[in-house]
Design a protein around this motif. Structure first.
Motif, PDB file in Angstrom:
ATOM      1  N   ALA A 139      45.412  18.718  60.722  1.00 35.12           N
ATOM      2  CA  ALA A 139      46.349  19.395  61.620  1.00 35.12           C
ATOM      3  C   ALA A 139      46.441  18.674  62.957  1.00 35.12           C
ATOM      4  O   ALA A 139      47.535  18.504  63.520  1.00 35.12           O
ATOM      5  N   ALA A 140      45.304  18.211  63.464  1.00 36.80           N
ATOM      6  CA  ALA A 140      45.291  17.496  64.746  1.00 36.80           C
ATOM      7  C   ALA A 140      46.002  16.154  64.634  1.00 36.80           C
ATOM      8  O   ALA A 140      46.777  15.765  65.531  1.00 36.80           O
ATOM      9  N   ARG A 141      45.763  15.439  63.530  1.00 35.78           N
ATOM     10  CA  ARG A 141      46.400  14.114  63.364  1.00 35.78           C
ATOM     11  C   ARG A 141      47.914  14.267  63.198  1.00 35.78           C
ATOM     12  O   ARG A 141      48.695  13.497  63.755  1.00 35.78           O
ATOM     13  N   ALA A 142      48.341  15.270  62.422  1.00 39.01           N
ATOM     14  CA  ALA A 142      49.776  15.500  62.237  1.00 39.01           C
ATOM     15  C   ALA A 142      50.425  15.909  63.549  1.00 39.01           C
ATOM     16  O   ALA A 142      51.533  15.442  63.885  1.00 39.01           O
ATOM     17  N   ALA A 143      49.773  16.773  64.320  1.00 40.34           N
ATOM     18  CA  ALA A 143      50.322  17.195  65.613  1.00 40.34           C
ATOM     19  C   ALA A 143      50.472  16.020  66.558  1.00 40.34           C
ATOM     20  O   ALA A 143      51.478  15.906  67.284  1.00 40.34           O
ATOM     21  N   ALA A 144      49.494  15.124  66.559  1.00 44.90           N
ATOM     22  CA  ALA A 144      49.547  13.954  67.441  1.00 44.90           C
ATOM     23  C   ALA A 144      50.720  13.051  67.105  1.00 44.90           C
ATOM     24  O   ALA A 144      51.249  12.354  67.982  1.00 44.90           O
ATOM     25  N   LYS A 145      51.146  13.075  65.841  1.00 49.53           N
ATOM     26  CA  LYS A 145      52.261  12.243  65.406  1.00 49.53           C
ATOM     27  C   LYS A 145      53.589  12.994  65.405  1.00 49.53           C
ATOM     28  O   LYS A 145      54.623  12.434  65.031  1.00 49.53           O
ATOM     29  N   GLY A 146      53.559  14.266  65.790  1.00 50.80           N
ATOM     30  CA  GLY A 146      54.778  15.069  65.759  1.00 50.80           C
ATOM     31  C   GLY A 146      55.283  15.309  64.354  1.00 50.80           C
ATOM     32  O   GLY A 146      56.489  15.423  64.119  1.00 50.80           O
ATOM     33  N   LYS A 147      54.353  15.408  63.376  1.00 51.88           N
ATOM     34  CA  LYS A 147      54.719  15.598  61.972  1.00 51.88           C
ATOM     35  C   LYS A 147      54.118  16.892  61.449  1.00 51.88           C
ATOM     36  O   LYS A 147      53.209  17.475  62.062  1.00 51.88           O
ATOM     37  N   ARG A 148      54.595  17.325  60.292  1.00 56.74           N
ATOM     38  CA  ARG A 148      53.988  18.437  59.564  1.00 56.74           C
ATOM     39  C   ARG A 148      53.414  17.880  58.257  1.00 56.74           C
ATOM     40  O   ARG A 148      54.121  17.212  57.489  1.00 56.74           O
ATOM     41  N   ALA A 149      52.146  18.151  58.045  1.00 56.51           N
ATOM     42  CA  ALA A 149      51.483  17.688  56.831  1.00 56.51           C
ATOM     43  C   ALA A 149      51.622  18.745  55.737  1.00 56.51           C
ATOM     44  O   ALA A 149      51.258  19.902  55.947  1.00 56.51           O
ATOM     45  N   ARG A 150      52.165  18.330  54.593  1.00 55.02           N
ATOM     46  CA  ARG A 150      52.239  19.229  53.443  1.00 55.02           C
ATOM     47  C   ARG A 150      50.874  19.263  52.757  1.00 55.02           C
ATOM     48  O   ARG A 150      50.317  18.205  52.454  1.00 55.02           O
ATOM     49  N   ILE A 151      50.350  20.465  52.549  1.00 55.30           N
ATOM     50  CA  ILE A 151      48.998  20.559  51.980  1.00 55.30           C
ATOM     51  C   ILE A 151      48.947  21.503  50.788  1.00 55.30           C
ATOM     52  O   ILE A 151      49.735  22.428  50.657  1.00 55.30           O
TER      53      ILE A 151
END
Length: 422
Positions: A139-151
């Motif tokens: 969640a932190a890595r996706a937020a830093a990239k302005g993305k949403r990670a599908r999980i």
């Protein structure tokens, strides 16, 4: 169709899809891995046919055999990929291009921040998350990239699979997944994270499982969870049923089509009318029986009553017998009329007592220089190999409809030493 073993005799010589194996050994040296492209494609086709009435994607488990040539062939056939490392992601993208990322699922208990970043940048289909700390980092890595990670959470259904304990993964005692009884609360927490999109549920209970009932039991438990999650408001679209369907290493008449049909029927029965997109992760089943390790007899020796056939391949080339006590059929590449049988250990040159391919195996008597084929070695052969004893890993040859071609040349000592700084 060639759904059994592609290595058969013609005029006393072992052939792979009609190509003379002894001639390949002379051309490319030994130890040598030889694979049948035709059988790998056929095995993938069995899954695609058996699940034709179900929305699905066949995501080949890259860890079984990560040859770029094989990955490229499967990508062209429409397969997706199940990866467990950033290196496997790099291989898949190198073989299939950036477009194939939309068919990639990322499994594994120890994803690093760097690997997550690479997968987010590639825009893979789904992360199969295996712990709450992993979810927080993603969640932190996706937020830093302005993305949403599908999980999808990989749930542990506590289903026993009759297989080797090293490759059983579905019990609460194993390191994999999140307990299925805890999953609902974790999904609620994940849904509250702005950079996370809960799109699926994943399950995988182990490898080399030859009965289909455990798969059906695990999927049924997973689908019950999906129903609960949907009632909670989660938009669950994907169910990853994992892989693990086994092969028969000692059964020459193994019927692959029948096994896939039984597997598909069991999963379809568990699935019922539930509307999900099924992700399937076969690995060994696609490539295991498509490959053989070709090795040359170096010496014969006898200690008391014990006979040994020493070959030029070792446990660093194929570790399955030493690691899993695995059985592989071993046959002469060229047979001799009237040859007598003997009981002997087939061993390699590595400085370990565990360096063996077979113990007390009855085989035709071999002579120095003869070639032997270790069958059903297409999965977890080169992918588990090493340079132990500073041995160069084998070359790989892929037999295609147009003939045999070298798809991985043998290493050199210079390449082996290149990363070191004496």
């Amino acid at each position: 169709m060639n759904q059994g073993r592609p290595f058969v005799y013609a005029d006393a010589r072992l052939k792979c899809d009609g190509v003379d194996v002894a001639e390949l050994a002379e051309q490319f040296g030994t130890p040598l891995y030889v694979y049948s492209a035709n059988q790998i494609a056929e095995r993938a086709g069995l899954f695609q046919t058996a699940f034709a009435g179900v929305s699905h994607t066949v995501c080949y488990a890259v860890k079984a055999n990560s040859s770029l040539a094989i990955l490229k062939m499967l990508a062209a056939q429409g397969c997706g990929f199940d990866i467990v490392s950033g290196g496997e992601l790099a291989r898949v993208l190198a073989a299939g291009g950036r477009d194939v990322a939309s068919r990639v699922v990322f499994s594994g208990v120890g994803k690093t921040a760097a690997e997550m970043d690479e997968a987010l940048d590639a825009e893979i289909l789904q992360f199969n998350v295996e712990s709450e700390p992993e979810l927080e980092l993603l969640a932190a890595r996706a937020a830093a990239k302005g993305k949403r990670a599908r999980i999808a959470l990989r749930v542990n259904p506590d289903v026993s699979a009759e297989t080797h304990p090293y490759i059983s993964t579905g019990l609460s005692a194993h390191k994999f997944g999140i307990g299925i009884k805890l999953a609902r609360a974790v999904y609620t927490r994940a849904a509250a994270m702005p950079s996370i999109e809960t799109t699926g549920v994943s399950v995988h209970i182990g490898s080399q499982i030859r009965q289909v009932e455990p798969f059906a039991e695990a999927l049924a438990k997973t689908l019950a969870l999906v129903a609960e999650l949907r009632s909670d408001g989660h938009q669950i679209r994907y169910v990853d049923a994992g892989g693990g369907l086994g092969i028969e290493y000692a059964d020459k008449d193994f019927d692959a089509a029948e096994q896939v049909a039984h597997y598909a029927a069991a999963l379809k029965s568990a699935l019922g009318s539930m509307d999900v997109h099924l992700l399937l992760e076969p690995g060994r089943f696609l490539v295991g029986q498509a490959g053989a390790l070709i090795t040359r007899v170096l010496y014969r020796k006898q200690n008391g009553d014990k006979k040994f056939v020493i070959v030029d391949a070792g446990m660093n080339d194929l570790i399955r017998p030493a690691l899993y006590q695995a059985h592989h059929e071993i046959v002469p590449v060229v047979t001799r009329e009237g040859s007598l049988d003997e009981e002997a250990d087939i061993v390699g040159p590595v400085c370990e007592s565990g360096d063996f391919f077979a113990r007390a195996r009855t085989l035709p008597v071999s002579e120095d220089g003869d070639l032997l084929a270790v069958l059903d070695a297409g999965a977890y052969g080169l992918s588990l190999s090493s340079n132990y004893n500073t041995r160069l890993r084998p070359a790989e040859v892929l037999v295609e409809s147009t003939g045999a071609r070298l798809v991985r040349r043998r290493e050199t000592y210079e390449e082996l030493f290149a990363p070191e700084m004496p």
